[in-house]
Each structure stands twice: as structure tokens, then as C-alpha cells.
Design a protein around this motif. Structure first.
Motif, PDB file in Angstrom:
ATOM      1  N   THR A  56      53.684  33.110  37.271  1.00 28.70           N
ATOM      2  CA  THR A  56      52.574  32.196  36.363  1.00 28.70           C
ATOM      3  C   THR A  56      51.503  33.231  37.158  1.00 28.70           C
ATOM      4  N   ALA A  57      51.530  32.435  38.871  1.00 25.23           N
ATOM      5  CA  ALA A  57      50.416  33.069  38.986  1.00 25.23           C
ATOM      6  C   ALA A  57      50.127  34.820  39.256  1.00 25.23           C
ATOM      7  N   LEU A  58      50.654  35.415  39.345  1.00 21.29           N
ATOM      8  CA  LEU A  58      50.519  36.755  38.892  1.00 21.29           C
ATOM      9  C   LEU A  58      49.527  37.084  37.290  1.00 21.29           C
ATOM     10  N   ARG A  59      50.513  36.392  36.577  1.00 20.14           N
ATOM     11  CA  ARG A  59      50.382  36.837  35.178  1.00 20.14           C
ATOM     12  C   ARG A  59      48.972  35.982  34.924  1.00 20.14           C
ATOM     13  N   ARG A  60      48.537  34.728  35.844  1.00 16.91           N
ATOM     14  CA  ARG A  60      47.113  34.011  35.122  1.00 16.91           C
ATOM     15  C   ARG A  60      46.110  35.047  35.915  1.00 16.91           C
ATOM     16  N   ALA A  61      46.525  35.260  36.801  1.00 20.35           N
ATOM     17  CA  ALA A  61      45.576  36.640  38.090  1.00 20.35           C
ATOM     18  C   ALA A  61      45.168  37.876  37.145  1.00 20.35           C
ATOM     19  N   GLY A  62      46.323  38.143  36.438  1.00 13.12           N
ATOM     20  CA  GLY A  62      46.458  39.612  35.605  1.00 13.12           C
ATOM     21  C   GLY A  62      45.033  38.975  34.115  1.00 13.12           C
ATOM     22  N   LYS A  63      45.546  38.188  33.455  1.00 10.92           N
ATOM     23  CA  LYS A  63      45.444  37.981  32.541  1.00 10.92           C
ATOM     24  C   LYS A  63      43.477  37.638  33.108  1.00 10.92           C
TER      25      LYS A  63
END
Length: 208
Positions: A83-90
Motif C-alpha cells: 500500500t505504501a508503494l502504490r500510494r506513493a506511485g499514484k
């Protein structure tokens, strides 16, 4: 920063996690299931294998890595780090390059995602106790005029300090919370791995 730089971060983080997997799992054995390091090692190895080739936006690199971590990492670590990486990517969107302000916003988005999913706040003895200070330190450094590398270094140092500050805390979230007062005196493994991963980012950004 471009997509290649973020891919280098994921690769370097994977190397550090692999090297430290035993210690992270021993920390977890004190207050949890004892598999944090080995689970995270599996997840980051998968993330490296999932890194997209070609000239993709930097955000897509983090989203791909996050998805791989969710699919291959056991326990709570997969959803939280994914979730951390996906939220950062978004948060980075489709921009072709990441400046200091954009990376700070991405770090803040990662923190928000972890807090929402884990229902944890500062002082609960979780990875938020490393990630929260990191985001605050990054923002403070940015406001003081630091460049991207300086902001990341400040974030990494704050994460390491925040992780150490979990030792005297009593866990209020996760499996460690079942131990009550017996969780006091132990370094939280999630905070430790968060500091390690942000340290990897500081290593990569500092190379330039």
C-alpha cells in the motif's frame, strides 16, 4: 529522479533486506511471528522481478513494486508495504521526473495509506513510528531549502531515530499488542525495516 532511480532504490532496498532478513526476523520473534524479515525478503525479491522495463513514468515503478510485494509477502507486511508503494506511485502520477516536492508528497501519501490500512498512529509501536517522523523530517528539510538528496537523508535519519524510540513503547497494534507490557523493551521490526528501506533510498539519492 527518474524511473531508473526509483528502480535502483527498489533493487538496493531488496539487497539490504536480504542481508538483514535474519535480524528482522529475530526482532519479530521477540514480539510477533518471527517471520518479518524472511517475508519481506521474499516480497522485495518479487518487487525487483516485477520492475517494468522501458521508459515508464516513475510512479509506475512504485506501483508495480507495490503490487508484487502484496502478492508475495506473507503476514501484515505485504499489504502495508505494498500500500505504501502504490500510494506513493499514484501520488507521483504520470510525471516523467520527480522533484523534491513531488517525492515529499509521495512519502506523505505512503504514510497516509499505511495509517489508514493499519489503523495505527504514532506511539502504537509500528512502522508508523518510523515512517511518520520520516515524512515530517522530509517536509521540514524541504521547507528549509534542502535539495532532494538532503530531504531524503533527513527522512532516513528520522526514521532510524523513530525506530529506536519504539523500544520503550508498549505495542497497541498488531500481534505484539497481545503481549501487553511484555512488548516493552523490544525494537519494533516493522519500524526497523522501514528505516532500512528509507536508508536505501538515501543511499541511492546520495550517489549523485
Amino acid at each position: 529522479m527518474r524511473s531508473a532511480d526509483l528502480a535502483d532504490w527498489i533493487r538496493h532496498a531488496a539487497e539490504l533486506v536480504t542481508a538483514d532478513a535474519g535480524r528482522l526476523s529475530r526482532l519479530d520473534a521477540d514480539i510477533g511471528d518471527g517471520d518479518h524479515g524472511h517475508n519481506l525478503d521474499r516480497g522485495f525479491r518479487a518487487a525487483v522481478g516485477a520492475l517494468p522495463g522501458g521508459d515508464v513514468p516513475p510512479g509506475k515503478v512504485l506501483i508495480a513494486a507495490g503490487r508484487a510485494i502484496v502478492s508475495k509477502t506473507g503476514g501484515a507486511s505485504g499489504p502495508l508495504y505494498g500500500t505504501a508503494l502504490r500510494r506513493a506511485g499514484k501520488a507521483l502520477g504520470d510525471a516523467g521526473e520527480v522533484d523534491a516536492a513531488a517525492l515529499g508528497a509521495a512519502l506523505r501519501a505512503a504514510l497516509d495509506g499505511v495509517r489508514e490500512l493499519g489503523k495505527a498512529e504514532r506511539g502504537d509501536k509500528t512502522m508508523v513510528d518510523a515512517l511518520g517522523p520520516a515524512a515530517d523530517a522530509y517536509d521540514a528539510a524541504l521547507a528549509d531549502g534542502s535539495d532532494l538528496a538532503g530531504c531524503v537523508r533527513a527522512a532516513a535519519e528520522a526514521a532510524a531515530k523513530g525506530a529506536e524510540e519504539t523500544v520503550p513503547m508498549q505495542a497497541r497494534k498488531g500481534r505484539a499488542s497481545y503481549l501487553g507490557a511484555r512488548s516493552v523493551g523490544h525494537l519494533d521490526p516493522g519500524a526497523a525495516s522501514t528505516a532500512l528501506i528509507l536508508g536505501a533510498l538515501a543511499d541511492v539519492t546520495g550517489e549523485g
